[in-house]
Design an enzyme around this catalytic site. Structure first.
Site, mmCIF file in Angstrom:
data_model
loop_
_atom_site.group_PDB
_atom_site.id
_atom_site.type_symbol
_atom_site.label_atom_id
_atom_site.label_comp_id
_atom_site.label_asym_id
_atom_site.label_seq_id
_atom_site.Cartn_x
_atom_site.Cartn_y
_atom_site.Cartn_z
ATOM 1 N N ARG A 199 -2.607 -2.117 -3.420
ATOM 2 C CA ARG A 199 -3.785 -1.268 -3.249
ATOM 3 C C ARG A 199 -3.698 -0.137 -4.266
ATOM 4 O O ARG A 199 -2.672 0.557 -4.336
ATOM 5 C CB ARG A 199 -3.807 -0.681 -1.843
ATOM 6 C CG ARG A 199 -4.975 0.255 -1.676
ATOM 7 C CD ARG A 199 -4.875 1.030 -0.395
ATOM 8 N NE ARG A 199 -6.056 1.846 -0.232
ATOM 9 C CZ ARG A 199 -6.077 2.970 0.455
ATOM 10 N NH1 ARG A 199 -4.992 3.417 1.039
ATOM 11 N NH2 ARG A 199 -7.180 3.653 0.563
ATOM 12 N N GLU A 229 -8.262 -4.868 5.438
ATOM 13 C CA GLU A 229 -8.152 -4.542 4.015
ATOM 14 C C GLU A 229 -7.038 -5.333 3.338
ATOM 15 O O GLU A 229 -7.160 -5.727 2.179
ATOM 16 C CB GLU A 229 -7.931 -3.027 3.857
ATOM 17 C CG GLU A 229 -9.150 -2.241 4.313
ATOM 18 C CD GLU A 229 -8.929 -0.745 4.389
ATOM 19 O OE1 GLU A 229 -8.461 -0.283 5.459
ATOM 20 O OE2 GLU A 229 -9.212 -0.040 3.421
ATOM 21 N N ASN A 245 0.869 -1.180 0.000
ATOM 22 C CA ASN A 245 0.000 0.000 0.000
ATOM 23 C C ASN A 245 0.909 1.234 0.000
ATOM 24 O O ASN A 245 1.413 1.644 1.041
ATOM 25 C CB ASN A 245 -0.885 -0.045 1.256
ATOM 26 C CG ASN A 245 -1.832 1.132 1.333
ATOM 27 O OD1 ASN A 245 -1.763 2.057 0.515
ATOM 28 N ND2 ASN A 245 -2.706 1.115 2.313
ATOM 29 N N ARG A 296 -10.980 16.220 7.028
ATOM 30 C CA ARG A 296 -11.751 16.538 5.813
ATOM 31 C C ARG A 296 -13.177 16.955 6.185
ATOM 32 O O ARG A 296 -13.776 16.383 7.102
ATOM 33 C CB ARG A 296 -11.825 15.316 4.889
ATOM 34 C CG ARG A 296 -10.540 15.082 4.132
ATOM 35 C CD ARG A 296 -10.601 13.786 3.349
ATOM 36 N NE ARG A 296 -9.682 12.808 3.904
ATOM 37 C CZ ARG A 296 -9.661 11.527 3.577
ATOM 38 N NH1 ARG A 296 -10.511 11.047 2.709
ATOM 39 N NH2 ARG A 296 -8.795 10.711 4.136
ATOM 40 N N HIS A 343 -12.711 3.070 0.141
ATOM 41 C CA HIS A 343 -12.688 2.072 1.223
ATOM 42 C C HIS A 343 -13.416 0.788 0.801
ATOM 43 O O HIS A 343 -13.931 0.060 1.645
ATOM 44 C CB HIS A 343 -13.371 2.590 2.517
ATOM 45 C CG HIS A 343 -12.725 3.765 3.150
ATOM 46 N ND1 HIS A 343 -13.447 4.865 3.573
ATOM 47 C CD2 HIS A 343 -11.444 4.023 3.438
ATOM 48 C CE1 HIS A 343 -12.631 5.759 4.093
ATOM 49 N NE2 HIS A 343 -11.389 5.263 4.024
#
Ligand code: AMP
Length: 395
Positions: free
Chosen positions: A89, A382, A7, A239, A178
């Site tokens: 990823r 993940e 990743n 965010r 996600h």
């Protein structure tokens, strides 16, 4: 079969080596501050190991990962030939990728095309792929996209009410992110409940530094809160999530900000950090709120309320809900956050048991016996989804 999961971020690289015979994590680690002074590798293999080493580019970082995996003391393999494939990823696959794929030159070109939509993420993902091709020649490289699982969304969920030509010309639409996490926890939720996913309406709340909600009906995403980019939807660490688009122009005028500066405000200085002024980390904010900091309390209230509103919206989108799932940093660790969000959901028939909820990081249904809707805590994984998809692609 051993699979290396990569990743690659702009200045970081997370990795795991997973033995797929029993899905055991043999080694995992993190390279930080790539391209910045003080770069560091933290590795957990046969032993824990941490050292500062210069990593001017991702090439040096991946070289160090390979060395760590092979090391006589803290390594876990004797030869790099033991690694069968690398799963990467990739954040944005646009409309091109609804599943994971073996990486070819065409795939790389398509990922490059999507870089416009994820300028912070896709370029380092591609660098990771290029470097692995160089350092692990002949090993199959597989791309697993954050956006792929959401590609089942119907048009009514992914179209924005903008001139249609923006969709046609620039592919401006909702994509969602996600995806690997929403897929993993919804699959686990069905297994946990002993039901077929085809028969379930599940709402998954991924609440980490980035945060998103997905409505999953019969195992397929029908809506999700992140949009063209990972800025839309829930309030996040830094965010803004949803807001009136007119705010941008208004604030830019008042503060004399450029578009780049405004974008930076929305991505880096907003969210719970922006409201609280304390931190983007929920542990700090929960602590400050407990000590009476009003802005910290307001940040948490806005956060919980926004999640609850999405759950309500998605229960409507699916005309019902069987389970609400909480995952990622905050979702897995904060009993308070789960309780506060669920306090809005009693009208759905979701009643929680405070004692069962008082856990962290374990799979549990913390709904009261007899609750119409299950309330699940499912730790996400993940990397395992990436490794499983990589294995499936090799078949
Ligand atoms: P993630 O992006 O999934 O790694 O989640 C990271 C975020 O989870 C952190 O920024 C924290 O805000 C939150 N988090 C992690 N542990 C806890 C905890 N024990 N209590 C509250 N929040 C936590």
């Amino acid at each position: 079969m051993k699979i290396l999961v990569m990743n690659c971020g702009s200045s970081s690289l997370k990795y795991q080596l997973i033995d797929m015979t029993d899905e055991r994590v043999m080694a995992k680690g993190l390279c930080e501050r790539i391209g910045i002074e003080g770069s560091k590798i933290k590795h957990e293999g046969a032993e824990k190991y941490e050292t500062e080493k210069p990593m001017p580019t991702h090439t040096e970082a991946i070289q160090l990962v390979i060395e760590a995996l092979l090391d006589g003391k803290h390594g876990v393999i004797k030869s790099i030939d033991e690694v069968h494939a690398v799963g990467h990823r990739v954040v944005h696959g646009g409309e091109k990728f609804a599943t994971s794929v073996i990486i070819t030159d065409e795939v790389k070109a398509a990922v490059k095309e999507c870089a416009d939509l994820a300028p912070l993420h896709n370029p380092p993902n591609l660098i990771g792929i290029d470097v692995c091709e160089k350092l692990l020649p002949g090993k199959p490289q597989i791309g697993v996209f954050d956006t792929a699982f959401h590609q089942t969304m119907p048009e009514k969920a992914y179209l924005y009410a903008l001139p249609y030509e923006y969709y046609e010309k620039y592919k401006v639409r909702r994509y969602g992110f996600h995806g690997t996490s929403h897929k993993y926890v919804s699959d686990r939720a069905a297994s946990f409940l002993g039901k077929k996913i085809e028969d379930l309406k599940i709402i998954t709340c991924h609440m980490g530094n980035g945060a998103s909600v997905a409505a999953i009906k019969g195992g397929k995403v029908v809506d999700t809160s992140m949009g063209l980019t990972p800025l839309e939807g829930l309030v996040m660490g830094t965010r803004s999530g949803d807001m009136d688009p007119a705010i941008m122009q208004f604030v830019m005028g008042k503060e004399g900000l450029s578009i780049k500066e405004m974008e930076n405000v929305l991505n880096k200085n907003s969210g719970v950090l922006g409201i609280s002024g304390v931190s983007s980390d929920f542990r700090d904010i929960e602590g400050a709120a407990a000590e009476g900091n009003k802005r910290a309390k307001a940040a948490l209230d806005v956060y919980y309320y926004r999640v609850a509103k999405y759950v309500g919206a998605y229960a409507a989108a699916m005309n019902g809900v069987d389970a609400v799932v909480f995952t990622a940093g905050l979702g897995e660790n904060s009993a308070v956050a789960r309780k506060e969000i669920c306090s809005y959901l009693t009208y759905l028939g979701l009643e929680i048991d405070d004692e069962k909820n008082n856990v962290r990081g374990v799979e549990v249904n913390f709904a009261k016996d007899g609750s119409k809707v299950a309330a699940l805590l499912i730790p996400t994984n993940e990397e395992l989804v990436i490794a499983r998809d990589t294995k499936d692609c090799l078949k």
